[in-house]
Design an enzyme around this catalytic site. Structure first.
Site, PDB file in Angstrom:
ATOM      1  N   SER A 149       4.415 -33.185  16.617  1.00 30.31           N
ATOM      2  CA  SER A 149       5.428 -32.276  16.076  1.00 30.31           C
ATOM      3  C   SER A 149       6.307 -32.979  15.039  1.00 30.31           C
ATOM      4  O   SER A 149       6.748 -34.120  15.250  1.00 30.31           O
ATOM      5  CB  SER A 149       6.302 -31.736  17.205  1.00 30.31           C
ATOM      6  N   ARG A 150       6.576 -32.289  13.936  1.00 25.19           N
ATOM      7  CA  ARG A 150       7.499 -32.796  12.918  1.00 25.19           C
ATOM      8  C   ARG A 150       8.929 -32.311  13.169  1.00 25.19           C
ATOM      9  O   ARG A 150       9.847 -32.687  12.423  1.00 25.19           O
ATOM     10  CB  ARG A 150       7.047 -32.340  11.520  1.00 25.19           C
ATOM     11  N   THR A 199       6.118 -25.213  20.857  1.00 20.70           N
ATOM     12  CA  THR A 199       4.929 -25.386  20.052  1.00 20.70           C
ATOM     13  C   THR A 199       3.697 -25.250  20.938  1.00 20.70           C
ATOM     14  O   THR A 199       3.808 -24.976  22.142  1.00 20.70           O
ATOM     15  CB  THR A 199       4.958 -26.739  19.310  1.00 20.70           C
ATOM     16  N   LYS A 244       3.423 -21.055  23.064  1.00 23.24           N
ATOM     17  CA  LYS A 244       4.172 -20.015  22.365  1.00 23.24           C
ATOM     18  C   LYS A 244       4.006 -18.628  22.975  1.00 23.24           C
ATOM     19  O   LYS A 244       4.931 -17.821  22.960  1.00 23.24           O
ATOM     20  CB  LYS A 244       3.768 -19.980  20.888  1.00 23.24           C
ATOM     21  N   ASN A 279       8.788 -19.110  19.385  1.00 19.77           N
ATOM     22  CA  ASN A 279       8.847 -20.520  18.989  1.00 19.77           C
ATOM     23  C   ASN A 279      10.255 -21.094  19.043  1.00 19.77           C
ATOM     24  O   ASN A 279      10.443 -22.284  18.811  1.00 19.77           O
ATOM     25  CB  ASN A 279       8.242 -20.729  17.590  1.00 19.77           C
ATOM     26  N   ASP A 283       8.916 -18.065  12.567  1.00 23.96           N
ATOM     27  CA  ASP A 283       7.864 -18.355  11.597  1.00 23.96           C
ATOM     28  C   ASP A 283       7.859 -17.346  10.452  1.00 23.96           C
ATOM     29  O   ASP A 283       7.630 -17.701   9.289  1.00 23.96           O
ATOM     30  CB  ASP A 283       6.495 -18.382  12.278  1.00 23.96           C
ATOM     31  N   ALA A 286      -6.120 -14.876  11.691  1.00 25.28           N
ATOM     32  CA  ALA A 286      -5.568 -13.918  12.649  1.00 25.28           C
ATOM     33  C   ALA A 286      -4.913 -14.627  13.832  1.00 25.28           C
ATOM     34  O   ALA A 286      -4.695 -14.015  14.873  1.00 25.28           O
ATOM     35  CB  ALA A 286      -6.664 -12.971  13.142  1.00 25.28           C
ATOM     36  N   GLY A 315      -1.650 -17.260  15.375  1.00 32.23           N
ATOM     37  CA  GLY A 315      -0.216 -17.064  15.468  1.00 32.23           C
ATOM     38  C   GLY A 315       0.497 -17.099  14.130  1.00 32.23           C
ATOM     39  O   GLY A 315       1.370 -16.270  13.852  1.00 32.23           O
ATOM     40  N   ILE A 361      -0.689 -22.309   4.058  1.00 35.13           N
ATOM     41  CA  ILE A 361       0.232 -22.818   5.074  1.00 35.13           C
ATOM     42  C   ILE A 361      -0.169 -24.192   5.581  1.00 35.13           C
ATOM     43  O   ILE A 361       0.601 -24.849   6.282  1.00 35.13           O
ATOM     44  CB  ILE A 361       0.385 -21.836   6.256  1.00 35.13           C
ATOM     45  N   TYR A 410      -0.407 -28.055   5.398  1.00 33.92           N
ATOM     46  CA  TYR A 410       0.393 -29.034   4.656  1.00 33.92           C
ATOM     47  C   TYR A 410      -0.113 -30.468   4.823  1.00 33.92           C
ATOM     48  O   TYR A 410       0.556 -31.413   4.408  1.00 33.92           O
ATOM     49  CB  TYR A 410       1.879 -28.939   5.025  1.00 33.92           C
TER      50      TYR A 410
END
Length: 279
Positions: free
Chosen positions: A21-22, A68, A72, A93, A109, A134, A136, A222, A224
């Site tokens: 996780s960031r 996360t 979720k 979330n 989100d 399709a 989350g 989306i 990254y």
């Protein structure tokens, strides 16, 4: 981490695993930047324990938590109130502990997607859009587009049944199309969003030709990692506006931070550089 006192506000991120996780980097940066007496920590919680852990948040004095993968959807039944948007998306979330000790679940989100798109492509206006995926993230993107007033959202997914479920759950002008029709669906669309993991480092590429997109269209990936995906590189070659996926991650963190720590944080180049340094 700054100086903490016994009055420090505490929040964190719950997942299994959670080391990827960031969120700690994002919230930790903001805590230092704004000089807040608080801390944000990762909590690795096994799936079988997540309900009990969520219910313990008020008793432990936590202001709330991000959720996360893979929790979720599970936490929908662990909180006391669920925001209507989170209910439509089918995932929570962000959890906020209210003054009375109850737990409020939301999904930020869609907010993160919308705010990043507005910042990175200020000339974009809701119209016809194509969304790939399709899962989350795709559900949040579709909900954001519908609520922003998109006239049509064409949704393509490799498993058709999952796309149909998104259409049923989100509502509005959303149409499921076959995966092999994704290129033809670009005709007349002002926005293409890749909400799949295709194109991510170490994974298979996203195969799609962009020739049918009109001039002035926006392409948003989306993914990254990498920040400049093959899809975005192709969009730039076509003279289209390319929007990376990092901003959605950064902006979705803002509502939770504001609720837990009492400051509306800025998403800027300094934050981007800080998070990118850890990728």
């Amino acid at each position: 981490m700054g100086m903490l006192t016994g009055a420090a506000k505490v929040a964190g991120v719950i997942g299994w695993p959670v080391s990827h996780s960031r969120s700690p980097a994002i919230h930790g940066y903001w805590l230092l930047r704004y000089g807040i007496d608080g801390v944000y920590v990762p909590f690795p919680v096994r799936p079988g324990d997540v309900y009990d852990v969520i219910r313990m948040l008020p008793r432990l004095g936590l202001a709330g938590a991000n959720i996360t993968l893979p929790h979720k959807e599970t936490v929908l039944c662990a909180v006391d109130q669920v925001d209507p948007l989170a209910r439509r998306i089918g995932a929570v979330n962000t959890i906020v502990t209210e003054m009375d000790g109850s737990l409020h679940g939301s999904n930020t989100d869609a907010y993160g997607f919308r705010e990043h798109l507005r910042a990175a492509a200020p000339g974009w206006r809701p119209g016809k859009a194509v969304v790939l995926g399709a899962g989350g993230s795709a559900r949040a993107v579709v909900a954001a587009l519908v609520d922003a007033g998109a006239s049509e959202v064409r949704l393509a997914n490799r498993t058709a049944a999952r796309a149909e479920r998104v259409v049923d759950d989100i509502g509005g002008p959303v149409t499921a199309i076959a995966w092999d029709e994704r290129e033809a669906a670009l005709d007349g669309a002002g926005l293409l969003v890749n909400a799949t993991s295709l194109g991510m480092d170490g994974g298979p590429p996203l195969e799609i030709a962009l020739d049918a997109l009109p001039a002035g269209a926006v392409v948003n990936d989306i993914v990254y990692t990498p920040l400049e995906t093959p899809l975005l590189a192709a969009a730039r070659r076509h003279g289209l506006t390319a929007v990376d996926g990092l901003g959605m991650l950064l902006h979705q963190a803002r509502p939770g931070f504001a609720a837990w720590f009492g400051a509306d944080p800025a998403v800027d180049e300094a934050l981007r550089a800080h998070v990118l340094a850890g990728l």
